[in-house]
Design a protein around this motif. Structure first.
Motif, PDB file in Angstrom:
ATOM      1  N   ASP A 225      33.518  59.908 101.043  1.00 46.58           N
ATOM      2  CA  ASP A 225      33.432  58.642 100.401  1.00 46.58           C
ATOM      3  C   ASP A 225      32.229  58.177 100.378  1.00 46.58           C
ATOM      4  O   ASP A 225      31.948  56.543 100.532  1.00 46.58           O
ATOM      5  N   HIS A 230      35.001  57.459  95.838  1.00 45.95           N
ATOM      6  CA  HIS A 230      36.444  57.710  95.632  1.00 45.95           C
ATOM      7  C   HIS A 230      37.943  56.380  95.772  1.00 45.95           C
ATOM      8  O   HIS A 230      38.770  56.440  94.195  1.00 45.95           O
ATOM      9  N   TYR A 260      36.272  64.817  91.937  1.00 51.10           N
ATOM     10  CA  TYR A 260      36.066  64.223  90.979  1.00 51.10           C
ATOM     11  C   TYR A 260      36.039  65.126  89.741  1.00 51.10           C
ATOM     12  O   TYR A 260      35.076  65.172  89.598  1.00 51.10           O
TER      13      TYR A 260
END
Length: 615
Positions: A225, A230, A260
């Motif tokens: 991340d 995120h 994603y």
């Protein structure tokens, strides 16, 4: 020029390298880094889906799915730290950061593979960059129309100017699997910038010249991340640059994009390979923006703050200017178009504008202290001969140029600013020149002057047909940025009018990158306070504050004005932001105006001609 990244072999105690001062220990070295931040939200790009992606305080981007040929052209912003564009053949170094990638291997094509890469994204990413410039690649030609060493505000490039270079199947310059330790689960901007600096050291690019036409792509593994990716879900990748002891370093952060789905997964193509569409769509976006704006935002930007990739992002496949599959010698890759001033549209094809055989990079205007050591590198790229000779005219007394390396050095006690012309010649008879101003001044700082960091500083970008302001300022309600004749602007047509509403506060803000490696920041603007409030008490107020980009929390209140501070016209206001911005330096801060009216809207706070400069 002093940089703020200094890689050493130090083993000093940790209290000599406080984290609060930007020190990070990486690869057995202490690295002091002031990190960069994505300077455009289009790098982020909310895809055109039914899902609403949360917004964050970044410079706004408004994808439409259609090309808009009424957009303004991109203009040259003057170059930053002697860099405007990638003027030689682009070189891309990919870093797979962290042990989370697993074990490295090689496939049949010679690309690096990784055991913890379930989508097989790594070889796809490498093959995309390896293929650029092959098989009649006219997509790469679009960027070659842009150049440096032209007047700020230019929209066209003379034939003899240093144009963006084009690769010939050699853009992929190196791959580093940095898996000796785990990458941070949620890497901060200092850690990302430190990894880019570590990559420069790993590849031996430890000089200004070796990093001149280079970009580093820091790629993180599945599930990580970096930079709040995120949580925010509002960007897919970004690029920036940092000052360092190795020269300026251009780098991109590329997360594991299929984490994603709105970052290009199966955006054009079906099946397993189509799941990797985002790696070349976003890869092409960041690559195109880096080579045309290598040290952002000194290259080619439009008045609303969009780079060439931003203006053409996520346009529907099969429509004019839309996404398409680019055929390269290494395969077929989904890419986006980029903006072409020549064609005044989003384009995927343009004849390659070839550079002259010998190109010398822009040299920015700069200052140096009186009677102190001076070191100014001159960088030339030559495809015809490696035997270069450098000469210079107009140098202050005590300075000279090394005829073999192009380094201007020495010290001068001759106070003043002089125009210096540098000429480079090769053994084939080619010649190129560049010109800059060098000021030897008492108590001067070393290095280039920072360029304007505010986008649309004079509020001249007009609203669109729907009344929406398309620039980078964020206003609490439409009409704060205005061309109304109810009041006058200081210059041009536009200005900002705060205090229009009695029922709610007016706010106006812009996120500005405090580019890594700079150490001082200054904000200025012109203010006119026009009030009919007869009270002898401060009732109507305007507050200027500095905010944190992620939380929106206030860093500092910089100044406050009230209805008692009326002026007969616009007056200049200047604020040294360094004491307030120092803890944030290298990230993005928000400059925010807030007006509050009591009773009726009796006080107009008028703002024009803003400026944010770094040094």
């Amino acid at each position: 020029m002093a940089g703020t990244i200094a890689a050493t072999g130090s083993t000093h105690a940790e209290d000599q390298h406080p984290a609060s001062a930007g020190w990070v220990r990486t690869h057995d070295s202490w690295v002091r880094v002031r990190p960069g931040h994505p300077h455009t939200a289009a790098d982020a790009l909310t895809a055109l889906t039914a899902r609403t992606v949360p917004s964050v305080t970044r410079r706004p981007f408004h994808p439409t799915g259609l090309v808009n040929n009424e957009q303004p052209e991109v203009t040259y912003h003057g170059g930053q730290d002697s860099v405007g564009v990638t003027s030689g053949p682009p070189r891309v170094y990919i870093v797979y950061w962290g042990s989370q990638w697993g074990t490295a291997g090689k496939d049949d094509a010679g690309y690096t593979t990784l055991s913890n890469d379930p989508e097989h994204a790594a070889p796809y990413q490498q093959s995309f960059f390896k293929g650029l410039g092959t098989k009649g690649d006219a997509w790469s030609g679009v960027m070659t129309q842009y150049c440096e060493s032209v007047t700020t505000g230019s929209t066209k490039c003379p034939v003899n100017s240093p144009h963006v270079g084009v690769p010939h199947g050699d853009a992929l310059a190196g791959v580093w699997v940095d898996n000796s330790t785990a990458a941070p689960q949620a890497a901060t901007e200092p850690q990302i910038a430190a990894e880019a600096a570590a990559a420069a050291k790993h590849f031996g690019n430890t000089s200004t010249a070796s990093n001149r036409n280079v970009q580093y792509v820091v790629t993180t593994a599945q599930g990580l991340d970096p930079d709040h990716w995120h949580e925010l879900n509002s960007w897919c990748a970004w690029h920036t640059f940092e000052r360092s002891s190795y020269g300026t370093l251009a780098y991109t952060l590329m997360p594991y994009l299929t984490d994603y789905k709105y970052c290009g997964t199966n955006w054009i193509n079906p099946g397993p390979r189509g799941r990797l569409d985002g790696w070349s769509i976003l890869g092409s976006h960041e690559y195109a923006e880096t080579i045309t704006d290598q040290n952002a935002i000194g290259g080619w930007i439009d008045p609303a703050g969009q780079e060439d990739g931003d203006k053409c992002a996520w346009i529907t496949e099969g429509t004019p200017g839309g996404l398409f599959n680019l055929q390269l010698a290494t395969g077929s890759f989904a890419v986006q178009t980029t903006w072409s001033n020549d064609q005044h549209t989003c384009s995927g094809s343009h004849p390659v504008v070839a550079n002259r055989p010998l190109v010398v990079s822009t040299l920015c205007d700069r200052t140096a202290p009186l009677d102190r050591p001076v070191s100014v590198p001159v960088i030339a790229t030559d495809r015809a001969s490696k035997a270069l000779r450098y000469s210079a005219s107009g140098l202050p007394r005590g300075l000279s140029i090394d005829p073999r390396t192009g380094l201007i050095h020495g010290r001068s006690d001759q106070r003043g600013t002089r125009a210096v012309t540098v000429t480079v010649r090769d053994s084939a008879g080619n010649q190129a020149s560049t010109r800059f101003h060098l000021g030897i001044l008492h108590n001067a700082a070393y290095g280039c002057g920072g360029i304007e960091q505010v986008v649309d500083p004079g509020f001249e970008v007009p609203a669109d047909a729907k009344g929406n302001y398309p620039g980078w300022w964020t206003q609490s309600s439409p009409g704060i940025i205005t061309q109304s004749t109810a009041h006058a602007s200081r210059s041009g047509k536009g200005y900002a009018w705060l205090g229009r509403n009695a029922s709610q506060d007016d706010t106006l803000s812009q996120a500005v990158e405090t580019t890594p490696g700079y150490t001082r920041a200054h904000f200025s603007f012109w203010l006119h306070v026009d009030s009919t409030n007869a009270s002898t008490q401060p009732q109507d107020t305007l507050t200027l504050e500095l905010d944190d980009q992620y939380s929106g929390k206030r860093i500092a209140v910089l100044r406050t004005w009230s209805n008692l501070d009326t002026t007969s016209g616009y007056v200049p206001v200047g604020i040294d932001l360094t004491p307030y911005a120092a803890p944030e330096f290298g990230s993005t801060v928000i400059v925010k105006f807030t007006s509050h009216e009591t009773g009726s809207a009796a006080t107009a706070f008028l703002v024009d001609d803003t400026s944010f400069r770094l040094a």
